[in-house]
Motif scaffolding. Sequence first.
Motif, PDB file in Angstrom:
ATOM      1  N   SER A 391       0.773  -1.245   0.012  1.00 24.93           N
ATOM      2  CA  SER A 391      -0.170  -0.029  -0.029  1.00 24.93           C
ATOM      3  C   SER A 391       0.708   1.392  -0.096  1.00 24.93           C
ATOM      4  CB  SER A 391      -1.120   0.206   0.754  1.00 24.93           C
ATOM      5  OG  SER A 391      -1.949  -1.411   1.131  1.00 24.93           O
ATOM      6  N   SER A 392       1.560   1.418   1.104  1.00 25.44           N
ATOM      7  CA  SER A 392       2.769   2.419   0.344  1.00 25.44           C
ATOM      8  C   SER A 392       3.241   2.448  -0.459  1.00 25.44           C
ATOM      9  CB  SER A 392       3.779   1.741   2.378  1.00 25.44           C
ATOM     10  OG  SER A 392       2.866   2.153   3.237  1.00 25.44           O
ATOM     11  N   ARG A 393       3.803   1.137  -1.512  1.00 32.16           N
ATOM     12  CA  ARG A 393       4.490   1.559  -2.468  1.00 32.16           C
ATOM     13  C   ARG A 393       3.273   2.633  -3.362  1.00 32.16           C
ATOM     14  NH1 ARG A 393       5.100  -2.048  -6.940  1.00 32.16           N
ATOM     15  NH2 ARG A 393       3.599  -3.186  -5.819  1.00 32.16           N
ATOM     16  N   ARG A 394       2.216   1.647  -3.539  1.00 30.89           N
ATOM     17  CA  ARG A 394       1.326   1.808  -4.883  1.00 30.89           C
ATOM     18  C   ARG A 394       0.834   3.718  -3.918  1.00 30.89           C
ATOM     19  NH1 ARG A 394       1.127   1.551  -9.182  1.00 30.89           N
ATOM     20  NH2 ARG A 394       1.705  -1.262  -9.657  1.00 30.89           N
ATOM     21  N   ILE A 395       0.852   3.818  -2.834  1.00 30.83           N
ATOM     22  CA  ILE A 395       0.618   5.521  -2.779  1.00 30.83           C
ATOM     23  C   ILE A 395       1.486   6.235  -3.056  1.00 30.83           C
ATOM     24  CG2 ILE A 395       0.122   7.262  -0.989  1.00 30.83           C
ATOM     25  CD1 ILE A 395      -2.369   5.456  -1.481  1.00 30.83           C
ATOM     26  N   SER A 396       2.907   5.632  -2.995  1.00 31.66           N
ATOM     27  CA  SER A 396       3.704   6.509  -3.171  1.00 31.66           C
ATOM     28  C   SER A 396       3.930   6.741  -4.921  1.00 31.66           C
ATOM     29  CB  SER A 396       4.880   5.968  -3.242  1.00 31.66           C
ATOM     30  OG  SER A 396       5.033   6.239  -1.663  1.00 31.66           O
ATOM     31  N   GLU A 397       3.606   5.708  -5.610  1.00 35.97           N
ATOM     32  CA  GLU A 397       3.926   6.162  -7.048  1.00 35.97           C
ATOM     33  C   GLU A 397       2.906   6.993  -7.138  1.00 35.97           C
ATOM     34  OE1 GLU A 397       3.662   1.803  -8.354  1.00 35.97           O
ATOM     35  OE2 GLU A 397       5.790   1.660  -7.823  1.00 35.97           O
ATOM     36  N   TYR A 398       1.751   6.433  -6.726  1.00 33.60           N
ATOM     37  CA  TYR A 398       0.646   8.021  -7.040  1.00 33.60           C
ATOM     38  C   TYR A 398       1.009   8.984  -6.302  1.00 33.60           C
ATOM     39  CZ  TYR A 398      -3.610   9.578  -6.719  1.00 33.60           C
ATOM     40  OH  TYR A 398      -4.838  11.422  -6.744  1.00 33.60           O
ATOM     41  N   ILE A 399       1.624   9.092  -5.743  1.00 32.15           N
ATOM     42  CA  ILE A 399       1.786  10.870  -5.323  1.00 32.15           C
ATOM     43  C   ILE A 399       2.814  11.276  -6.735  1.00 32.15           C
ATOM     44  CG2 ILE A 399       2.770  12.267  -3.868  1.00 32.15           C
ATOM     45  CD1 ILE A 399      -0.362  11.642  -2.534  1.00 32.15           C
ATOM     46  N   SER A 400       3.587  10.528  -6.666  1.00 32.28           N
ATOM     47  CA  SER A 400       4.777  10.648  -7.822  1.00 32.28           C
ATOM     48  C   SER A 400       4.143  10.818  -8.811  1.00 32.28           C
ATOM     49  CB  SER A 400       5.897   9.634  -8.016  1.00 32.28           C
ATOM     50  OG  SER A 400       6.731   9.973  -8.161  1.00 32.28           O
ATOM     51  N   ALA A 401       2.953  10.207  -9.355  1.00 32.36           N
ATOM     52  CA  ALA A 401       2.315  10.574 -10.722  1.00 32.36           C
ATOM     53  C   ALA A 401       1.884  11.457 -10.948  1.00 32.36           C
ATOM     54  CB  ALA A 401       1.519   9.155 -11.390  1.00 32.36           C
ATOM     55  N   LEU A 402       0.849  12.026  -9.655  1.00 31.29           N
ATOM     56  CA  LEU A 402       0.784  13.277  -9.004  1.00 31.29           C
ATOM     57  C   LEU A 402       0.454  13.656  -9.198  1.00 31.29           C
ATOM     58  CD1 LEU A 402      -2.740  14.441  -9.339  1.00 31.29           C
ATOM     59  CD2 LEU A 402      -1.904  13.612  -6.494  1.00 31.29           C
ATOM     60  N   GLY A 403       2.228  14.292  -8.922  1.00 31.78           N
ATOM     61  CA  GLY A 403       2.762  15.641  -8.651  1.00 31.78           C
ATOM     62  C   GLY A 403       3.728  15.785  -9.894  1.00 31.78           C
ATOM     63  N   SER A 417     -10.328  20.613  -9.592  1.00 28.73           N
ATOM     64  CA  SER A 417     -11.529  19.453  -8.945  1.00 28.73           C
ATOM     65  C   SER A 417     -10.647  18.599  -9.599  1.00 28.73           C
ATOM     66  CB  SER A 417     -12.003  19.218 -11.045  1.00 28.73           C
ATOM     67  OG  SER A 417     -12.701  18.464 -11.650  1.00 28.73           O
ATOM     68  N   VAL A 418      -9.191  18.555 -10.152  1.00 30.21           N
ATOM     69  CA  VAL A 418      -8.301  16.874  -9.770  1.00 30.21           C
ATOM     70  C   VAL A 418      -7.986  17.149  -8.167  1.00 30.21           C
ATOM     71  CG1 VAL A 418      -5.686  16.838  -9.584  1.00 30.21           C
ATOM     72  CG2 VAL A 418      -7.294  17.628 -11.610  1.00 30.21           C
ATOM     73  N   LEU A 419      -7.829  18.348  -7.903  1.00 28.38           N
ATOM     74  CA  LEU A 419      -8.071  18.627  -5.757  1.00 28.38           C
ATOM     75  C   LEU A 419      -9.811  17.780  -5.503  1.00 28.38           C
ATOM     76  CD1 LEU A 419      -6.439  19.462  -2.959  1.00 28.38           C
ATOM     77  CD2 LEU A 419      -7.287  21.534  -4.013  1.00 28.38           C
ATOM     78  N   GLU A 420     -10.424  17.747  -5.785  1.00 28.20           N
ATOM     79  CA  GLU A 420     -11.458  17.582  -4.952  1.00 28.20           C
ATOM     80  C   GLU A 420     -11.164  16.499  -5.241  1.00 28.20           C
ATOM     81  OE1 GLU A 420     -16.187  17.739  -5.443  1.00 28.20           O
ATOM     82  OE2 GLU A 420     -15.177  19.060  -6.912  1.00 28.20           O
ATOM     83  N   HIS A 421     -11.043  15.717  -6.615  1.00 27.99           N
ATOM     84  CA  HIS A 421     -11.121  14.017  -6.840  1.00 27.99           C
ATOM     85  C   HIS A 421     -10.081  13.112  -6.267  1.00 27.99           C
ATOM     86  CE1 HIS A 421     -13.620  11.694  -9.827  1.00 27.99           C
ATOM     87  NE2 HIS A 421     -12.495  11.516 -10.518  1.00 27.99           N
ATOM     88  N   CYS A 422      -9.190  14.003  -5.688  1.00 29.93           N
ATOM     89  CA  CYS A 422      -7.800  12.750  -4.989  1.00 29.93           C
ATOM     90  C   CYS A 422      -8.264  13.000  -3.625  1.00 29.93           C
ATOM     91  CB  CYS A 422      -7.042  14.209  -5.547  1.00 29.93           C
ATOM     92  SG  CYS A 422      -5.852  14.065  -6.868  1.00 29.93           S
ATOM     93  N   MET A 423      -8.855  14.113  -2.854  1.00 32.31           N
ATOM     94  CA  MET A 423      -9.526  14.523  -1.554  1.00 32.31           C
ATOM     95  C   MET A 423     -10.631  13.259  -0.996  1.00 32.31           C
ATOM     96  SD  MET A 423      -7.408  16.137   0.108  1.00 32.31           S
ATOM     97  CE  MET A 423      -6.596  17.812   0.392  1.00 32.31           C
ATOM     98  N   LEU A 439      -1.052  13.998   2.064  1.00 30.59           N
ATOM     99  CA  LEU A 439       0.536  14.281   1.108  1.00 30.59           C
ATOM    100  C   LEU A 439      -0.221  15.388  -0.083  1.00 30.59           C
ATOM    101  CD1 LEU A 439       0.924  10.333   1.568  1.00 30.59           C
ATOM    102  CD2 LEU A 439       2.224  11.915   2.463  1.00 30.59           C
ATOM    103  N   LEU A 440      -1.318  15.396   0.203  1.00 31.50           N
ATOM    104  CA  LEU A 440      -1.571  16.364  -1.217  1.00 31.50           C
ATOM    105  C   LEU A 440      -1.454  17.716  -1.446  1.00 31.50           C
ATOM    106  CD1 LEU A 440      -5.505  14.244  -1.961  1.00 31.50           C
ATOM    107  CD2 LEU A 440      -2.880  13.639  -3.251  1.00 31.50           C
ATOM    108  N   VAL A 441      -1.427  18.031   0.310  1.00 30.31           N
ATOM    109  CA  VAL A 441      -1.278  19.446   0.486  1.00 30.31           C
ATOM    110  C   VAL A 441       0.208  19.966  -0.101  1.00 30.31           C
ATOM    111  CG1 VAL A 441      -1.357  21.424   2.568  1.00 30.31           C
ATOM    112  CG2 VAL A 441      -3.076  19.208   2.306  1.00 30.31           C
ATOM    113  N   PRO A 442       1.002  19.268  -0.107  1.00 27.22           N
ATOM    114  CA  PRO A 442       2.338  20.285   0.040  1.00 27.22           C
ATOM    115  C   PRO A 442       2.058  20.283  -2.385  1.00 27.22           C
ATOM    116  CG  PRO A 442       2.731  18.417   0.859  1.00 27.22           C
ATOM    117  CD  PRO A 442       1.102  18.676   0.701  1.00 27.22           C
ATOM    118  N   LEU A 443       0.910  19.099  -2.991  1.00 29.58           N
ATOM    119  CA  LEU A 443       1.684  18.831  -4.203  1.00 29.58           C
ATOM    120  C   LEU A 443       0.708  19.763  -5.160  1.00 29.58           C
ATOM    121  CD1 LEU A 443       1.009  15.444  -4.684  1.00 29.58           C
ATOM    122  CD2 LEU A 443       2.987  16.146  -5.047  1.00 29.58           C
TER     123      LEU A 443
END
Length: 616
Positions: A391-403, A417-423, A439-443
């Motif tokens: 789960s941690s690896r997948r979330i990290s990959e998601y955050i990296s792709a999102l950034g 809209s993206v922020l609302e979707h991610c939240m 983790l979305l706030v800094p991005l």
Amino acid sequence: VDQTARDGHTDGHSDGVLRPSSTHCAGTSGAARDWLRRRPWVGRLGLGFGSGGRRHAASRVGSEAFEAIPNRAIRGRGMPEGVSASSEDMASLLRHGGDEAYLEEILSYTSERLAKEPELLRDDQQSNQRHLQETAFKNYKAFVTTAECIQKVEHGLTEIDRNLSLIQENIPSLDEECSSYEGFLQGHFRESAQNKQLISNCGSLVDILEVTQLMEICILHGNYDEALDLEAFVKKLMVLHPQVYIVQVLESDAKRLSELMLSQLFERLSGSLQLPECLRIVGYLRRMGIYTENGLREKFLKCRDLWFQSILDEIVKHDHYNYIKRLTDAYRVHMFDITMQYRAIFSDEDSSRPTMQGDAGGSNSSGSSRGANRQRESSLLECSNFLHVWSSRRISEYISALGSHLAYINEGANLSSVLEHCMYCGNSLGRIGLDFRCLLVPLFESAVTDLFKKRMKSAVTLFGAMLDNYKWPNVGLSAGAKGGKGNGSNDDANGNGDNGSKSGTGPPYSLMQHPPLAVLANTVLHTYNELRHCAPQALEDVLTSQLEAMLQEVARTLNWYAVASSLDETERASFRNLSSQFCETLMPYLVTAFDRIYPNSCGKVATDEIKQSVLT
């Protein structure tokens, strides 16, 4: 008889009847016994003295028997004429003849009767000789044939004796050959017995040989329960009969098919599955017994991760906004499903941990139980780490792709809209302990800052380009502009007066005198409109400093233009009017508009210093 006829021995009789010759009868009763011994067939023909009396006994004596007993042998004992032998010789002869009854009869005779007995015997003998001679002449050919047969038989017996000798010599080698052949026959009999047993159990044997084929068919059709039963049957056969070649072949084929089934199960586990199907597949893998519980957990997550990655790879990446939304939806739906499937299948880790912790923390538990609990707890924590690490690896990959893709979103509405979707995705995954919204706030703060900075920079660049190509108006327009400045600049700056928009929030109309200022105002207002969709409160100071930096950059552009450009008096007066409009109208308006996004931010912009730098 033939020999007697050829010799022509008669006893002085002229009637032609063969009689024993006195000169020829030189033997004794011993000669008769030797003759009988050499011819045992005489006794078998019944030519002896029977119990039916004298005449009956004499009638059964053969011609050769009387021929072999000469008269002189009987007379040689000094007996009266007519008596041919002593009583002892006669008794011996009769005993050898085998007729004891006749002997008893003779012994019962009187002397007178006994003296007449030889004469009577001779008469009987002569009568028998006549009958025998007649019989011999009548059956002469039969006797010749019999003699020839006897010669042939003697010759055959000689050959038989010689052949028997050869056979006796070859008996040892024959015995060895027979022994070897006996061993060969025993092996043949064993094989024959095995073949008979094979024929009797042919149906069962065919069923056993078809086990691997049936197992392969079951695997190809997805009947894994039956395939596992057949595999267990083959393993049982191997335990019972490990030395049988056919069983070894079946085991090797079953192992090959087991690997095929394992690959198919992993392939199905790497596809789109619901929880019941996942439970069945993991049940099959557990029945196969190839993986331990930890290995099975790890393999399950790997297969599901492969399927999840294939879903992510199918998302089109050229549209960054849609890509992020589809990526977020995929993570929200499929990560939730995979995590719930894992916890449903391997549910022991969550259900056992509170009990273990309670046991470990109890004050009354023994040392051994605490050690066992700690060992179980470490094992379960190790098992649970599989899910946590994945789960941690997948979330990290998601955050990296999102950034990486947020940097390409240039519209505030899309960013919001993206922020609302991610939240929403983070909130949904938070139900299973995977809330990543922090983790979305800094991005998004970085994305908003970069977007605002980029828009401000482009506004300054566009303003400088228009200023370089700007055709300054004549002196009259410049004077009108000055009058306009003196009459309504303050009201426009505050959003009041007739020169503003009807709503009181639009840019002042006096900015239309100088198109570079109007374009700058429109660009900044467009940036504000993008910002208001996604304006983090934490970025108030940062964005305020960016706004101030943009105004300072415009002031530096105006100062550089005033120094570098060669303007005449009229153009320079128009330039001063533009600078005055910027300081007195545009800058206060932009600051006031920014204050609508971040209230109480007006005092944070050093507008006085900027005005001083421009007007001086």
